[in-house]
Motif scaffolding. Structure first.
Motif, PDB file in Angstrom:
ATOM      1  N   LEU A  42      12.324 -14.052 -33.879  1.00 22.12           N
ATOM      2  CA  LEU A  42      13.191 -14.179 -32.724  1.00 22.12           C
ATOM      3  C   LEU A  42      14.600 -14.546 -33.190  1.00 22.12           C
ATOM      4  CD1 LEU A  42      12.392 -15.241 -29.338  1.00 22.12           C
ATOM      5  CD2 LEU A  42      14.071 -16.751 -30.384  1.00 22.12           C
ATOM      6  N   TYR A  85      13.678  -9.599 -30.764  1.00 23.75           N
ATOM      7  CA  TYR A  85      13.012  -9.770 -32.051  1.00 23.75           C
ATOM      8  C   TYR A  85      13.583  -8.795 -33.079  1.00 23.75           C
ATOM      9  CZ  TYR A  85       9.537 -12.308 -29.336  1.00 23.75           C
ATOM     10  OH  TYR A  85       8.923 -13.204 -28.503  1.00 23.75           O
ATOM     11  N   HIS A 127       6.543 -15.218 -24.884  1.00 25.42           N
ATOM     12  CA  HIS A 127       7.773 -15.166 -25.686  1.00 25.42           C
ATOM     13  C   HIS A 127       8.514 -16.502 -25.755  1.00 25.42           C
ATOM     14  CE1 HIS A 127       7.249 -10.844 -26.022  1.00 25.42           C
ATOM     15  NE2 HIS A 127       6.996 -10.826 -24.727  1.00 25.42           N
TER      16      HIS A 127
END
Lengths: 327, 327
Positions: free
Chosen positions: A153, A173, A245
């Motif tokens: 990330l 990402y 996420h």
């Protein structure tokens, strides 16, 4: 019995929290204070520790062996690095690669004048990856070095995605190209362009009524951030973003491929698969705090980098123990 | 202009040849002599260099900055290490792990007395793998380290096989268990016995009239080398040995898997894929010769290991250049 190494933390974001967790895993260290620009009474710590206002660092010089600077590279460290190197042995994670030489000088002068040791730009890149770039090119001088990042990330690119009109939330990402890695591992020494080394993958929550195709187009054509890469954009809902996420994984590869003679190819690879980027960075900072404490005791002062630190200085074990157990 | 680092080679087997090749890849070094127990006039060098009898090392102390000892660990280095550390800065690849502490002491005393710097047990294991074991356990103190070797031909173990009475020639391959590697990479932290991690495979040419069963028994029970492994011994003829077993590939993996907090798993992996084990080992010895030369000039004397050598000392680049280009 040897007394513990007394660590102070300056700044309590993701990195400061990670340093606190790492100290708990190193029995030869103790956390003597968390220093914050907020009101210390309002600071919620992950586990109990003394809390102080950052201004108190002017008075606590006798109580801390190494101060770990957990601020950001953009505005915190350029000010705090030189300031606290005049008062404490320090470790930081300054990671604006292009400004490292200039930052080194601004920290070196006050540290040397005060007889302090200040390790700059520690972590994993700069840090462990940098070390492996040097080992690679010195052990295989006839060769090429490749650094790949991810899957991970990226904060800067996630911020850029979130600034696009119509985007309510999102993450980005960085993905290394498996095909490029395979070619490097095979010892091909390929010339790889930006687009061939990494792809970028975005997960986006749209604002109500936003035009998905316009948002995708705005992202993939964004100058500097995405236009030089193959970028995919996937639209998800808020619940999926929160559920899938919110971790901060990262990692990557430093690969050196070279020849020791015309006939003989050699490949060296160092890789990290990190569940949490900030926690691993913090763990590196804490190991280097031990080395900084020892280097200062040995009379080595001024700014230092990971290149100046012998591996054995990082370990709580004695040199004799390392030779017997790990060599 | 800085003068080149003057390197001497003691012993001209695979390692000595590799050191000569490596010096040619490092423009800041020059080979000033190859020293041999054979008649120097009979020594065939891969490329031209001054040849001397090993006894000449008693008189050449002013002509060599670092002497690289290229003999074997079983009988050459225990004698040569202490002897030449009294005369020269030295680098060696002593690789009998269990005897390193004792060997360190026998080299440390004469080196210190003579003001020389003697780096022992360099190469890749001991050497680069040892460094990565220390980095691994210091960066992830709550974790487990796993070292896997191969598939590769081991020089030390092949030498050991060849010293067995009745053996005319032979090689030994170390084989890692893929299943064990996969479990470690997945972060399982399995408890693996020596026998579960690797097998050893020997290919042996017998001397005329030798007792195959006695040879096999002598190999598989050999202390430190084979007694803790499942070892297979296959008897082959000289032609097969030359045709199928003359390359010297090797490599392996050092993997550290650990937690920085209950929730976060991290994996660090270092791996080598070597076309030629002796050429890579030699390349490491040559890089460490540069560091030894610098450490001696800085007044650091006595026996040293790779744990005592800061990464930057290995590079021909200055500290400022490393910070600007590679950090």
């Amino acid at each position: 019995m040897t007394s513990k190494i007394r660590i102070g933390i300056a700044g309590y974001g993701n990195l400061g929290r990670g340093v606190q967790a790492a100290i708990a895993k190193n029995p030869d260290m103790e956390l003597v204070g968390v220093y914050t620009r907020r009101d210390p009474q309002d600071l919620q710590l992950a586990s109990p520790a003394p809390r102080f206002a950052i201004a108190d660092l002017q008075q606590h010089t006798g109580q801390i062996d190494v101060l770990i600077l957990c601020g950001g590279s953009k505005s915190d460290l350029p000010e705090q690095g030189p300031k606290y190197a005049a008062l404490y042995n320090t470790v930081d994670s300054f990671d604006t690669h292009a400004r490292i030489p200039e930052y080194f000088e601004t920290v070196d002068v006050p540290a040397k004048a005060a007889g302090k040791t200040a390790l700059i730009s520690s972590g994993w890149d700069p840090g462990m990856f940098s070390i492996n770039r040097v080992y690679g090119e010195t052990l295989l001088p006839d060769g090429e070095t490749y650094t790949f990042w991810g899957r991970g990330l990226s904060q800067g690119h996630s911020d850029a995605v979130r600034r696009v009109p119509g985007v309510a939330a999102g993450v980005q990402y960085t993905m290394p190209s498996q095909e490029a890695i395979d070619r490097v591992r095979a010892g091909e020494r390929p010339a790889l362009g930006t687009r061939e080394k990494h792809q970028r993958e975005c997960f986006v929550v749209l604002e109500d009524g936003a035009d998905a195709e316009a948002v995708r187009e705005a992202i993939v054509t964004m100058e500097h951030y995405f236009d030089q890469y193959d970028t995919t954009v996937e639209f998800i809902d808020e619940q999926t973003l929160a559920a899938e996420h919110s971790a901060m994984p990262h990692g990557g590869f430093v690969i050196r491929s070279g020849n020791t003679s015309d006939a003989q190819k050699q490949v060296i690879e160092y890789s990290l698969a990190l569940g949490s980027n900030p926690e691993f960075t913090s763990s590196v900072l804490v190991a280097y705090a031990r080395a900084v404490h020892r280097m200062n005791q040995a009379g080595i002062t001024g700014a230092q980098t990971v290149y100046d630190v012998a591996p054995g200085l990082l370990s709580p074990k004695s040199a004799a123990q390392l030779r017997a157990e790990l060599l």
